[in-house]
Design an enzyme around this catalytic site. Structure first.
Site, PDB file in Angstrom:
ATOM      1  N   LEU A 142       1.692  20.704 -42.518  1.00  0.00           N
ATOM      2  CA  LEU A 142       1.559  20.503 -41.077  1.00  0.00           C
ATOM      3  C   LEU A 142       0.262  21.157 -40.612  1.00  0.00           C
ATOM      4  CD1 LEU A 142       5.209  21.392 -40.023  1.00  0.00           C
ATOM      5  CD2 LEU A 142       4.202  19.115 -40.015  1.00  0.00           C
TER       6      LEU A 142
ATOM      7  N   SER B 185      -3.370   9.547 -29.286  1.00  0.00           N
ATOM      8  CA  SER B 185      -4.713   9.893 -28.812  1.00  0.00           C
ATOM      9  C   SER B 185      -5.549  10.594 -29.874  1.00  0.00           C
ATOM     10  CB  SER B 185      -4.626  10.756 -27.552  1.00  0.00           C
ATOM     11  OG  SER B 185      -4.109  12.044 -27.835  1.00  0.00           O
ATOM     12  N   GLU B 186      -4.909  11.361 -30.768  1.00  0.00           N
ATOM     13  CA  GLU B 186      -5.675  12.081 -31.798  1.00  0.00           C
ATOM     14  C   GLU B 186      -6.339  11.107 -32.760  1.00  0.00           C
ATOM     15  OE1 GLU B 186      -3.120  16.227 -32.069  1.00  0.00           O
ATOM     16  OE2 GLU B 186      -2.517  14.535 -33.302  1.00  0.00           O
TER      17      GLU B 186
ATOM     18  N   GLU C  34       3.365  20.572 -27.335  1.00  0.00           N
ATOM     19  CA  GLU C  34       3.228  21.174 -26.016  1.00  0.00           C
ATOM     20  C   GLU C  34       2.274  22.368 -26.059  1.00  0.00           C
ATOM     21  OE1 GLU C  34       7.084  22.083 -24.482  1.00  0.00           O
ATOM     22  OE2 GLU C  34       7.862  20.079 -24.884  1.00  0.00           O
TER      23      GLU C  34
ATOM     24  N   ARG D  71       6.658  13.312 -40.704  1.00  0.00           N
ATOM     25  CA  ARG D  71       6.841  14.234 -39.585  1.00  0.00           C
ATOM     26  C   ARG D  71       7.178  15.633 -40.080  1.00  0.00           C
ATOM     27  NH1 ARG D  71       5.588  15.702 -34.486  1.00  0.00           N
ATOM     28  NH2 ARG D  71       7.378  16.344 -33.235  1.00  0.00           N
TER      29      ARG D  71
END
Length: 486
Positions: A366, A395-396, A68, A326
């Site tokens: 990360l 999208s990246e 976000e 992740r």
């Protein structure tokens, strides 16, 4: 009638959160002792500011997570371009919005909070434009040295807990003219407290998970969410389906406007000199090897990935699999398990090289994912191969020109998948775990198909990303800022 019920439910909620405030304070102090809250800045959670408010108008952007925050940055930049005299405050709910450079993991492993805090410093503050309000950290309490050897002294302000005293203190100090909430940050005391103070509200890239939609749709909660949504000047859903969800929750139809998904607004950004050197070295090491990457995998998916890797290695002995979990700790656990099996694994946080005989590279950091997409012609987006998972941003990878594959469990990202496929049917390939070997084998063995899919993904991304930030700016300027900044 619903408005009156909504007011009543909010009165109950406000009373409950007021009554629970002492216990939340104790819980917050306990988290500080456990090292999962900042040892100095935890009072920000109670609405106490740690930096001065500049004079004049102020717009507050609030995000929950890294994704976000990154989606908000292009809009923040546009606001600063169009309204240079207006101050910008950015807050985050979680420390996970901050991402580390690879050398920091071992350096800060003894202090969980310091690592997480430096994480956010690295990923958010280095991408925000100069002028956005940051929080200065005293050196004695948080001495952070970047991989370049420079001291990092600023970070974003933390958002207050949704309890009356904290919200009142925060709004009373910062006095924002407008609040831009990202995605699903719907907190009753914040929203209704802002409305009571005459502060304009906007919900950007608005979305709601299926679970949240089901919960808010219940007869007992519907009046409250309807009351909350009535306070927004504009709601900009990230998809048509999300717009329908907000309409079913009785948001005023005239405040719902569409612009596209802000996660398409992928921007180029810099990384440290050492980070750039590491990426360039990896390019050299991978130059003559077949490469595929799987990103954002969750626990359990490593079994799928490693099963695929073993099958493909028999077909393509020169292949390299890049695994980006992740969460970094998961990456280290994967590496340890593979080493126990006698496999040679290179770990990003240790700056290990891809020597002969090493076929797995684990990225246990990360904030570098976009750069790793530039190293591979094929990107498999995880968080999508097991039931209960909800996918991740594709999208990246498309922006980097990768051939994009993902599983079928993609949650609200299904809209992104479908829109890209509508733009170009070859842009995204959805496969099951069982189909992954065949799909990757086809791409490895047929360079023409690989190039077609890479080009299709990039073209679909470019088509869908065009004009999104301008559209969002026009909507918030017309519906919010032209009134709020008078």
């Amino acid at each position: 009638m619903i408005g009156e019920k909504g007011k009543l439910l909010y009165t109950v909620y406000r009373a409950l959160t007021y009554g629970l405030s002492p216990f939340l304070y104790i819980h917050l102090r306990f988290r500080v002792l456990r090292g999962v809250e900042h040892p100095v800045r935890w009072p920000e959670r109670l609405g106490h500011a740690s930096t001065l408010r500049p004079p004049g108008h102020l717009i507050w952007f609030h995000t929950a997570s890294l994704g976000e925050g990154m989606a908000a940055i292009p809009v923040i930049k546009r606001c600063m371009e169009e309204k240079p005299d207006c101050a910008i405050l950015m807050t985050s709910t979680t420390a996970s919005a901050f991402i580390p450079n690879f050398s920091l993991i071992t350096h800060y492993k003894s202090n969980f909070w310091t690592l997480k805090h430096h994480c956010q410093f690295e990923i958010i503050t280095t991408r925000l434009p100069i002028g956005v309000i940051y929080q200065c950290i005293p050196k004695a309490n948080s001495c952070m040295t970047s991989v370049d050897g420079t001291l990092g002294a600023s970070t974003a302000q933390f958002a207050p807990l949704d309890i009356p005293a904290a919200i009142n203190a925060f709004l009373g100090y910062w006095k924002p003219n407008a609040i831009m909430l990202m995605e699903g940050e719907l907190w009753p005391n914040l929203i209704l407290g802002a409305s009571r103070n005459g502060i304009a509200l906007a919900l950007l890239n608005a979305r709601m998970s299926a679970k949240s939609f089901s919960r808010w749709s219940r007869p007992i909660l519907l009046p409250l969410i309807s009351f909350m949504l009535s306070k927004f000047s504009v709601i900009i859903p990230l998809s048509t389906m999300q717009g329908i969800h907000f309409q079913l929750l009785q948001a005023p139809p005239y405040v719902i406007n569409f612009s596209g998904d802000l996660k398409y607004a992928v921007e180029e950004f810099d990384i440290s000199k050492r980070g750039v050197q590491g990426i360039e070295e990896l390019k050299v090491q991978l130059a003559h090897r077949r490469v595929w990457m799987v990103s954002s995998i969750h626990r359990g998916e490593e079994e799928v990935v490693l099963g695929v890797h073993k099958v493909l290695m028999r077909m393509y002995p020169d292949m390299v699999t890049i695994i980006v979990p992740r969460y970094p700790q998961h990456g280290r656990e994967i590496a340890i398990e593979l080493q126990k099996q006698g496999l040679s694994v290179a770990l990003r946080s240790r700056d290990e090289k891809l020597v002969s005989g090493t076929s797995i590279y684990v990225v246990d950091t990360l904030g570098e994912l976009r750069h790793f997409y530039t190293l591979t012609p094929i990107a498999v987006i995880g968080g999508s191969f097991l039931p209960g998972l909800t996918g991740h941003n594709i999208s990246e990878a498309a922006a980097a020109g990768c051939a994009v594959l993902t599983g079928h469990h993609v949650g609200h990202f299904l809209d992104m998948v479908l829109k890209m496929q509508q733009s170009n049917p070859l842009s995204v390939l959805q496969v099951s775990a069982e189909e992954l070997v065949e799909a990757l084998s086809e791409l490895f063995s047929n360079s023409e198909i690989l190039e077609v899919r890479r080009l299709a993904a990039k073209q679909a991304f470019q088509s869908l990303s065009s004009g999104i930030v301008a559209n969002v700016w026009n909507l918030i300027n017309f519906n919010v800022l032209r009134h709020a900044l008078r």
